[in-house]
Design a protein around this motif. Structure first.
Motif, PDB file in Angstrom:
ATOM      1  N   ASN A  64       0.860  -1.176   0.000  1.00 35.16           N
ATOM      2  CA  ASN A  64       0.000   0.000   0.000  1.00 35.16           C
ATOM      3  C   ASN A  64       0.903   1.236   0.000  1.00 35.16           C
ATOM      4  N   GLY A  71      -5.131   9.614  -7.583  1.00 28.69           N
ATOM      5  CA  GLY A  71      -6.386   9.183  -8.189  1.00 28.69           C
ATOM      6  C   GLY A  71      -7.318  10.318  -8.548  1.00 28.69           C
ATOM      7  N   GLN A  74     -11.619  12.220  -5.419  1.00 29.55           N
ATOM      8  CA  GLN A  74     -12.341  11.022  -4.971  1.00 29.55           C
ATOM      9  C   GLN A  74     -11.875   9.754  -5.676  1.00 29.55           C
ATOM     10  N   GLY A  75     -10.678   9.760  -6.235  1.00 30.08           N
ATOM     11  CA  GLY A  75     -10.145   8.570  -6.897  1.00 30.08           C
ATOM     12  C   GLY A  75     -10.797   8.264  -8.229  1.00 30.08           C
ATOM     13  N   HIS A 101     -12.494   1.093  -9.126  1.00 26.53           N
ATOM     14  CA  HIS A 101     -11.154   1.620  -8.864  1.00 26.53           C
ATOM     15  C   HIS A 101     -10.063   0.563  -9.032  1.00 26.53           C
ATOM     16  N   GLU A 115      -5.433  -0.932  -6.975  1.00 23.31           N
ATOM     17  CA  GLU A 115      -6.603  -0.165  -6.544  1.00 23.31           C
ATOM     18  C   GLU A 115      -6.179   1.285  -6.330  1.00 23.31           C
ATOM     19  N   GLN A 117      -7.041   5.033  -5.193  1.00 22.13           N
ATOM     20  CA  GLN A 117      -7.895   5.928  -4.416  1.00 22.13           C
ATOM     21  C   GLN A 117      -7.397   7.353  -4.622  1.00 22.13           C
ATOM     22  N   GLU A 118      -7.964   8.310  -3.936  1.00 19.79           N
ATOM     23  CA  GLU A 118      -7.583   9.704  -4.150  1.00 19.79           C
ATOM     24  C   GLU A 118      -6.121   9.970  -3.805  1.00 19.79           C
ATOM     25  N   THR A 120      -3.987   7.358  -2.282  1.00 20.48           N
ATOM     26  CA  THR A 120      -3.249   6.112  -2.080  1.00 20.48           C
ATOM     27  C   THR A 120      -3.496   5.165  -3.249  1.00 20.48           C
TER      28      THR A 120
END
Length: 132
Positions: A64, A71, A74-75, A101, A115, A117-118, A120
């Motif tokens: 991670n 991203g 909001q990814g 995502h 995956e 995200q915004e 990460t």
């Protein structure tokens, strides 16, 4: 006097416009992932944790990472330059397997899930021959 008043009226508007500008991420280069040297990751991405899936039927290991705004808001906007780097190193996206995502990529017999995200992203290596 009129110019000073106009300037004072415009100042809050300019501050508001600057605050609403979309934040972007910046990739400064690439290095090998902590979990698999064949997977490039941005050098300025911060490793949050390595993940071991010892008893999961489809997941092998993961990592991670944190990279501000990778991203988009909001990814919703995947980092196309990062996916281009993955393609340049031999990873092929399995577009029919994408789940929101989560993007699946394959190189030789290795399948990974990324995956986004915004702020990460998580890279997970799948167990060979597993259904995902």
């Amino acid at each position: 006097m009129k110019k000073i008043l106009m300037t004072l009226c415009m100042l809050p508007f300019l501050i508001w416009v600057q605050g609403c500008a979309p934040a972007t991420y910046e990739i400064e280069g690439y290095t090998a992932s902590s979990m698999n040297p064949d997977i490039p990751v941005p050098t300025n991405a911060k490793l949050i944790e390595n993940i071991a899936y010892s008893d999961h039927p489809t997941l092998k290991k993961g990592a991670n990472y944190e990279l501000k705004h990778i991203g988009g808001e909001q990814g919703l906007y995947p980092p196309m330059d990062y996916f281009q780097k993955l393609a340049d190193t031999g990873w092929v996206e399995l577009e029919e397997e994408r789940l929101g995502h989560v993007h699946f990529l394959k190189k030789d017999t290795t399948v990974i899930a990324i995956e986004i995200q915004e702020n990460t992203f998580q890279i997970t290596e799948m167990i060979e021959e597993s259904a995902f």
